[in-house]
Write a protein that holds these residues in place. Structure first.
Motif, PDB file in Angstrom:
ATOM      1  N   ALA A 484      -4.699 -18.716  20.004  1.00  0.00           N
ATOM      2  CA  ALA A 484      -5.102 -17.462  19.355  1.00  0.00           C
ATOM      3  C   ALA A 484      -3.983 -17.035  18.419  1.00  0.00           C
ATOM      4  N   ILE A 485      -4.324 -16.219  17.415  1.00  0.00           N
ATOM      5  CA  ILE A 485      -3.295 -15.744  16.484  1.00  0.00           C
ATOM      6  C   ILE A 485      -3.137 -14.222  16.544  1.00  0.00           C
ATOM      7  N   TYR A 486      -3.945 -13.549  17.383  1.00  0.00           N
ATOM      8  CA  TYR A 486      -3.800 -12.108  17.584  1.00  0.00           C
ATOM      9  C   TYR A 486      -3.908 -11.781  19.073  1.00  0.00           C
ATOM     10  N   GLU A 487      -3.264 -10.699  19.477  1.00  0.00           N
ATOM     11  CA  GLU A 487      -3.227 -10.327  20.887  1.00  0.00           C
ATOM     12  C   GLU A 487      -4.606  -9.983  21.435  1.00  0.00           C
ATOM     13  N   ASP A 488      -5.408  -9.224  20.659  1.00  0.00           N
ATOM     14  CA  ASP A 488      -6.695  -8.777  21.185  1.00  0.00           C
ATOM     15  C   ASP A 488      -7.641  -9.942  21.449  1.00  0.00           C
ATOM     16  N   GLU A 489      -7.661 -10.944  20.567  1.00  0.00           N
ATOM     17  CA  GLU A 489      -8.548 -12.081  20.781  1.00  0.00           C
ATOM     18  C   GLU A 489      -8.078 -12.928  21.958  1.00  0.00           C
ATOM     19  N   LEU A 490      -6.777 -12.953  22.202  1.00  0.00           N
ATOM     20  CA  LEU A 490      -6.260 -13.678  23.367  1.00  0.00           C
ATOM     21  C   LEU A 490      -6.705 -12.986  24.649  1.00  0.00           C
ATOM     22  N   GLU A 491      -6.614 -11.670  24.693  1.00  0.00           N
ATOM     23  CA  GLU A 491      -7.017 -10.938  25.899  1.00  0.00           C
ATOM     24  C   GLU A 491      -8.515 -11.102  26.161  1.00  0.00           C
ATOM     25  N   GLN A 492      -9.324 -11.115  25.113  1.00  0.00           N
ATOM     26  CA  GLN A 492     -10.764 -11.337  25.289  1.00  0.00           C
ATOM     27  C   GLN A 492     -11.022 -12.722  25.876  1.00  0.00           C
ATOM     28  N   LEU A 493     -10.257 -13.695  25.410  1.00  0.00           N
ATOM     29  CA  LEU A 493     -10.417 -15.055  25.900  1.00  0.00           C
ATOM     30  C   LEU A 493     -10.013 -15.168  27.363  1.00  0.00           C
ATOM     31  N   VAL A 494      -8.933 -14.490  27.743  1.00  0.00           N
ATOM     32  CA  VAL A 494      -8.491 -14.489  29.144  1.00  0.00           C
ATOM     33  C   VAL A 494      -9.589 -13.909  30.030  1.00  0.00           C
ATOM     34  N   GLU A 495     -10.211 -12.840  29.571  1.00  0.00           N
ATOM     35  CA  GLU A 495     -11.278 -12.197  30.346  1.00  0.00           C
ATOM     36  C   GLU A 495     -12.469 -13.134  30.529  1.00  0.00           C
ATOM     37  N   ILE A 496     -12.851 -13.837  29.470  1.00  0.00           N
ATOM     38  CA  ILE A 496     -13.975 -14.772  29.562  1.00  0.00           C
ATOM     39  C   ILE A 496     -13.629 -15.933  30.490  1.00  0.00           C
ATOM     40  N   HIS A 497     -12.412 -16.452  30.393  1.00  0.00           N
ATOM     41  CA  HIS A 497     -12.015 -17.597  31.217  1.00  0.00           C
ATOM     42  C   HIS A 497     -12.050 -17.265  32.698  1.00  0.00           C
ATOM     43  N   GLN A 498     -11.774 -16.014  33.050  1.00  0.00           N
ATOM     44  CA  GLN A 498     -11.804 -15.609  34.456  1.00  0.00           C
ATOM     45  C   GLN A 498     -13.210 -15.679  35.041  1.00  0.00           C
ATOM     46  N   GLN A 499     -14.215 -15.712  34.161  1.00  0.00           N
ATOM     47  CA  GLN A 499     -15.603 -15.722  34.613  1.00  0.00           C
ATOM     48  C   GLN A 499     -16.195 -17.123  34.682  1.00  0.00           C
ATOM     49  N   THR A 500     -15.391 -18.159  34.405  1.00  0.00           N
ATOM     50  CA  THR A 500     -15.917 -19.523  34.371  1.00  0.00           C
ATOM     51  C   THR A 500     -14.970 -20.473  35.073  1.00  0.00           C
ATOM     52  N   GLU A 501     -15.504 -21.595  35.488  1.00  0.00           N
ATOM     53  CA  GLU A 501     -14.683 -22.636  36.101  1.00  0.00           C
ATOM     54  C   GLU A 501     -14.408 -23.769  35.120  1.00  0.00           C
ATOM     55  N   LYS A 502     -14.763 -23.573  33.875  1.00  0.00           N
ATOM     56  CA  LYS A 502     -14.607 -24.632  32.884  1.00  0.00           C
ATOM     57  C   LYS A 502     -13.139 -24.772  32.459  1.00  0.00           C
ATOM     58  N   THR A 503     -12.800 -25.996  32.059  1.00  0.00           N
ATOM     59  CA  THR A 503     -11.443 -26.327  31.630  1.00  0.00           C
ATOM     60  C   THR A 503     -11.203 -25.912  30.188  1.00  0.00           C
ATOM     61  N   VAL A 504     -10.025 -25.350  29.937  1.00  0.00           N
ATOM     62  CA  VAL A 504      -9.551 -25.123  28.569  1.00  0.00           C
ATOM     63  C   VAL A 504      -8.217 -25.847  28.425  1.00  0.00           C
ATOM     64  N   LEU A 505      -8.117 -26.705  27.423  1.00  0.00           N
ATOM     65  CA  LEU A 505      -6.865 -27.400  27.131  1.00  0.00           C
ATOM     66  C   LEU A 505      -6.518 -27.199  25.670  1.00  0.00           C
ATOM     67  N   VAL A 506      -5.286 -26.767  25.418  1.00  0.00           N
ATOM     68  CA  VAL A 506      -4.785 -26.610  24.047  1.00  0.00           C
ATOM     69  C   VAL A 506      -4.032 -27.885  23.675  1.00  0.00           C
ATOM     70  N   GLY A 507      -4.035 -28.225  22.402  1.00  0.00           N
ATOM     71  CA  GLY A 507      -3.443 -29.488  21.946  1.00  0.00           C
ATOM     72  C   GLY A 507      -1.931 -29.526  21.977  1.00  0.00           C
ATOM     73  N   PHE A 508      -1.328 -29.167  23.112  1.00  0.00           N
ATOM     74  CA  PHE A 508       0.121 -29.290  23.286  1.00  0.00           C
ATOM     75  C   PHE A 508       0.420 -30.709  23.758  1.00  0.00           C
ATOM     76  N   ASN A 509       0.357 -31.645  22.810  1.00  0.00           N
ATOM     77  CA  ASN A 509       0.416 -33.058  23.163  1.00  0.00           C
ATOM     78  C   ASN A 509       1.802 -33.555  23.516  1.00  0.00           C
ATOM     79  N   ARG A 510       2.874 -32.824  23.067  1.00  0.00           N
ATOM     80  CA  ARG A 510       4.226 -33.351  23.255  1.00  0.00           C
ATOM     81  C   ARG A 510       4.547 -33.614  24.717  1.00  0.00           C
TER      82      ARG A 510
END
Length: 725
Positions: A484-510
């Motif tokens: 995310a590039i803004y705080e509010d959209e990150l918080e919305q995403l955190v809230e949605i993730h708490q409601q699901t068991e699905k995996t989220v992976l960010v491309g931190f490949n290093r």
């Protein structure tokens, strides 16, 4: 729909079947009626593409230098992979389009469905064009005339820069299509025009327009001829619309000019200037940029920000309007310039002979039926979304083509759909990698019940929103950094993730690189989070122009949030801890929020410290990435993910491989994790912590204080301490 493309690697011109684009905010969707083939520009591209690899290299010495530098820092194989991937990318052809508006995007209020318009759209049945690159066509102007709008504006901009006055003598060097249009515009300005070309047919067209037309190939010395025609004074101005590799044309232009004469370059020629030729006459030389002010300006072209008329009288859009007004009044006559009108399906009649074509202006005509279908099916397939990951991709840019798809291919995963904004890149990647569907509507990916893993590689401002939508659609998600590039959209995403068991992976490949894994093993207990350590990461990022989208806070978020996040994650991985506070300082007396030369100080829960130096002002000949770890009287130094050296370790001193930043391992493990379940590869809390760290760093830059990552508040003097053991 059909679209004409050029393959730079093979030189083949093809008519591809691609999904129709979707109208976007600030843009206009146009059904094409006619396009004009720019025989100068398109001939140059076709001839370049048909040359050998050595020929291509000779024409781009600066690029060859960049390749050699990359070989020294990254190694031969990664460099060759990058070069061939670039050559394998298609090039859409055409920039002179006339058609009818079939949809308008949000924010466009002065155009309506049914309007006839001219634009710089490609040779395609349907095009989506930003509003500032579209002009309404007057009723009295035919399609065949209106299609000259954009190319006419190129000549017009050259004339505007020359700033001719009534009665001046101007030489036009090169009487191709742009040259002949320039001749006409100069005549409308009351100028006496001398035209130079080696093609008698073009010279005759110029003579019919009242031009003194001369053929240097027939024995005429152009400099002496111009001096004779001006009683030894020389030309007031010279406009060069020709294409040539030698420096002779610029030398001739200088020698035929009067004292304090003006030279404007519209074409492409050699530019080794003779100081003496320019010095003695105090000549003015200027290069004309395409259609006029606004060209290549992201805010003007893509965001629709117009320049105020009192300060910039002639923008590219106002140049478009001027050409259309001249066509409507009959002052500009382009009909004699039309050599042929060819149906789109017969495009080969033009392109197979383009290298030696005698045509002045070739037009392509388009079928009347409208095809706005956003999906193209390329092959059949059966998918089992439960037992094996089925992937839908959103985004078809450089990262997808050069890194992601080659890595996914090795996993044997099923790739069903790829979505891209323009449809072309996605379609060609679909053909190359056996993907069944190509679409311009990313919602096709989200609503497909077969797809259980969505891969998002769009521009950064879309990451958080598309990740939320994919989670709500019940999909696992891989999203390229940043999350995310803004705080509010990150918080919305955190809230949605708490409601699901699905995996989220960010491309931190290093962290998945074999070198990072080796470092974690060598550090042993120190990497479990129990023992603090000091880590310094340096990225010699390289310069990116200030007008690039990555610097735009609302689009790319800035290079620090967009790229330095890799190092926050890698330090987190090696320390086994999370960031609690951050302080950032950037170069410059008044550093910008999206600056790209900065240093970050990180404080971790377990007392570890991290320093991230992200610099854009270093030499490209130096390695891009360097990582140093100091722990328990031991030191590890990782150089560009190729060489790892250890100091103070028993049985280990150094290890070298080809460059490996962990992309392949990351995708292999992701596919396996989706297939079999289990713990996420990176805990979601760590993904959030890394994202909050970078957003807090931007806040730190503004306040010039340490910022608590969790709370987002200043913590100076720093009150965060390591836990008591």
């Amino acid at each position: 729909m059909k679209q004409l493309i050029l393959h730079l690697k093979t030189g083949n011109t093809l008519l591809e079947d691609v999904p129709a684009p979707q109208v976007r905010r600030g843009q206009v969707l146009i059904q094409t009626r006619k396009t004009l083939v720019s025989l100068g520009t398109e001939r140059m591209l076709v001839e370049f593409s048909r040359g050998s690899l050595i020929s291509k290299a000779r024409q781009q010495p600066d690029r060859v230098k960049q390749v050699l530098e990359k070989i020294r820092t990254d190694g031969l194989i990664p460099t060759l992979e990058t070069v061939f991937n670039k050559l394998d990318q298609p090039l859409p052809l055409g920039y002179c389009n006339v058609g009818q508006v079939v949809a308008v995007g949000e924010g466009v209020t002065d155009l309506a469905i049914g309007d006839r318009v001219a634009s710089n759209g490609h040779h395609a049945e349907v095009v989506c064009v930003p509003r500032n690159l579209v002009a309404r066509v007057p009723d009295g102007v035919s399609d065949d005339e209106a299609v000259f709008t954009v190319i006419g504006s190129i000549g017009l901009q050259g004339v505007r820069l020359l700033n001719p006055t009534l009665g001046e003598t101007v030489v036009v060097v090169g009487l191709g299509l742009i040259g002949l249009l320039t001749v006409e515009l100069l005549r409308l300005n009351g100028c006496r025009v001398i035209g130079l070309d080696v093609d008698e047919r073009k010279l005759e067209l110029a003579r019919n327009r009242g031009v003194i037309a001369l053929n240097p190939a027939g024995g005429t010395d152009p400099v002496k001829a111009v001096l004779a025609l001006t009683q030894g004074v020389g030309a007031d101005g010279v406009v060069i619309t020709a294409s040539a590799k030698s420096d002779e044309l610029i030398s001739q232009a200088a020698r035929m000019s009067r004292k304090r004469g003006r030279i404007v370059l519209v074409g492409v020629i050699g530019l080794n200037l003779s100081r003496a030729e320019f010095y003695e006459k105090e000549l003015t030389f200027q290069v004309s940029c395409s259609y006029g002010p606004g060209r290549y300006d992201e805010s003007y072209e893509q965001q629709g920000s117009d320049y105020p008329l009192p300060f910039v009288r002639w923008t590219q859009n106002r140049n478009f309007q001027t050409i259309l007004q001249l066509l409507e009044s009959g002052q500009l006559n382009v009909k004699p310039l039309i050599t042929e009108v060819v149906p789109l399906g017969n495009f080969e009649r033009i392109y197979n002979t383009i290298s030696h074509s005698a045509s002045i202006a070739s037009l392509l005509s388009y079928p009347e039926q409208l095809n706005l279908k956003p999906v193209v099916q390329l092959r059949e397939g059966r998918y089992e979304g439960v037992s094996k990951p089925v992937i839908g991709l959103i985004g078809a840019g450089n990262f997808t083509s050069a890194v992601l798809l080659p890595a996914l291919k090795e996993t044997g995963v099923q790739l069903k759909t790829i979505a891209s904004a323009n449809g072309l890149n996605g379609t060609l990647l679909a053909k190359k990698y056996g993907i069944a569907l190509s679409t311009t509507d990313y919602r096709e990916v989200l609503t497909d019940p077969d797809i259980n893993l969505v891969v998002i590689t769009t521009r950064h401002q879309q990451h958080a929103r598309m990740t939320r939508e994919a989670l709500l659609a019940g999909k696992h998600v891989f999203v390229e950094k940043p999350l995310a590039i803004y705080e509010d959209e990150l918080e919305q995403l955190v809230e949605i993730h708490q409601q699901t068991e699905k995996t989220v992976l960010v491309g931190f490949n290093r962290r998945f690189s074999p070198h990072a894994q080796k470092m974690k093993t060598l550090l042993g207990g120190a990497a479990s989070g129990d023992v603090p350590m000091n880590i310094i990461a340096t990225m010699n990022a390289g310069f990116i122009p200030a007008n690039s989208w990555v610097h735009d806070r609302a689009v790319g978020g800035g290079r620090i949030p967009g790229e330095a996040c890799h190092y926050v994650d890698l330090i987190t991985f090696l320390t086994g801890s999370r960031v609690v506070a951050v302080c950032m300082n950037a170069m410059g007396r008044q550093p910008a929020e999206t600056g790209d030369s900065a240093s970050l100080l990180l404080r971790y829960e377990n007392g570890s410290t991290g320093v991230i130096n992200y610099f854009a002002n270093g030499s490209k000949a130096y390695a891009k990435e360097r990582f140093e770890v100091y722990s328990q009287e031991r030191t590890l130094v990782l150089d560009n993910f190729r060489t790892l050296k250890g100091y103070g370790f028993k049985g280990f001193s150094d290890w070298s491989t080809r460059q490996d930043k962990g992309h392949k391992a990351q995708f292999q493990r992701l596919v396996e994790q989706v297939r079999t379940g289990g713990e996420p590869l990176i805990p979601f809390e760590e993904l959030v912590n890394t994202t909050r760290t970078l957003l807090a760093a931007l806040q730190s830059l503004k306040t010039r204080r340490w910022v608590d990552v969790a709370a987002g508040i200043d913590v100076t003097p720093l009150t965060v301490h390591a836990p008591t053991v």
